[in-house]
Enzyme design. Structure first.
Site, short mmCIF file in Angstrom:
data_model
loop_
_atom_site.label_atom_id
_atom_site.label_comp_id
_atom_site.label_asym_id
_atom_site.label_seq_id
_atom_site.Cartn_x
_atom_site.Cartn_y
_atom_site.Cartn_z
N CYS A 1 -0.73 3.96 -6.44
CA CYS A 1 -1.72 3.03 -5.46
C CYS A 1 -1.64 1.60 -5.96
CB CYS A 1 -2.81 3.89 -5.27
SG CYS A 1 -4.23 2.97 -4.59
N CYS B 1 0.85 -1.10 -0.10
CA CYS B 1 0.04 0.01 0.03
C CYS B 1 0.94 1.27 -0.12
CB CYS B 1 -0.87 -0.07 1.30
SG CYS B 1 -1.98 1.60 1.63
#
Length: 264
Positions: free
Chosen positions: A189, A75
């Site tokens: 992302c 992440c």
């Protein structure tokens, strides 16, 4: 002797599957525990303080429970905010996710690159530093999109998504000054590579997309070289809060090597 310790991958949702894929290609002999923090989802709209408090504490619990050989924070938002604190708290290797600005700058011919991430990621000083170190001769455009995270999650659930929504997200980059010359965009992302095909189809001109998944996979392989592996590898998907998963989503997780699904 067989070593049953898994590789633990952690993300706010399903985005880390874009890291799990290339890692499993390099290390198919490993067991994997994939943790989706749906109880804290989405990270991209939270404050730095909220993420800095939540992620190290949660990973501490997860490491205690699953005893992994290595942790991957799959992440970008969590990595840019909490990676140092997690490494300080855990006595095992922790691999973070870095926006792929360096390879983007190496590949760009027009010297205009985009960084597409969450709001929390694109405003981090870390992105400033990467841009200064590896893309100093480039124009670096940034755009944060919480909606694209939702679109990626919807796609994995088997829901239809609208091309115009992807076009609107990309416009956040291409409508900026110099955006018409942007020839490569960093998917900063881990959710976003899951919809890279949709982004490419919606782009107003040819744009290449790069992400950090393959680089993370190579790093994990390097850190685990020479280790023993389980005799019977397993794959588990763990959610941090109760979740009602449609059959299409469960099937997709199984296809990606996670046939077992449970709640923390």
């Amino acid at each position: 002797m067989a070593d049953d310790r898994p590789i633990l991958m952690f993300d706010s949702g399903v985005g880390g599957l874009s890291v799990l894929g290339p890692t499993r290609e390099l290390l198919p002999q490993a067991s994997y525990v994939y943790v989706a923090d749906n109880g804290g989802f989405p990270y991209g709209t939270k404050t730095e303080a909220e993420i800095a408090a939540r992620v190290p504490a949660l990973l501490g619990r997860l490491v205690e429970r699953y005893r992994p050989r290595l942790v991957v924070i799959a992440c970008n938002t969590a990595s840019t905010i909490a990676l140092a604190a997690v490494r300080a708290a855990l006595d095992l290797p922790v691999v973070g996710t870095v926006p792929a600005i360096k390879p983007a700058a190496e590949q760009s011919k027009n010297r205009v690159i985009g960084v597409l991430g969450t709001d929390a990621t694109v405003r981090q000083p870390y992105v400033d530093d990467l841009s200064a170190r590896f893309a100093a001769d480039c124009t670096v455009l940034r755009h944060g999109s919480a909606r694209l995270v939702e679109l990626a999650e919807a796609k994995l659930r088997g829901e239809a998504t609208d091309r115009e929504e992807y076009r609107a997200v990309l416009a956040g980059l291409t409508d900026q000054a110099g955006g018409e010359r942007m020839d490569i965009a960093v998917l900063a992302c881990t959710h976003f590579p899951l919809v890279a095909d949709e982004l490419a189809a919606a782009a107003p001109h040819p744009i290449a997309f790069v992400d950090g998944g393959p680089g993370i996979a190579r790093r994990v392989a390097y850190l685990t070289q020479g280790q023993e592996w389980p005799a019977h590898p397993i794959g588990q998907a763990i959610f941090t809060a109760p979740v009602d998963l449609p059959d299409a989503f469960v099937d997709e997780l199984a296809r990606r090597g996670l046939p077992s699904v449970a709640t923390l």
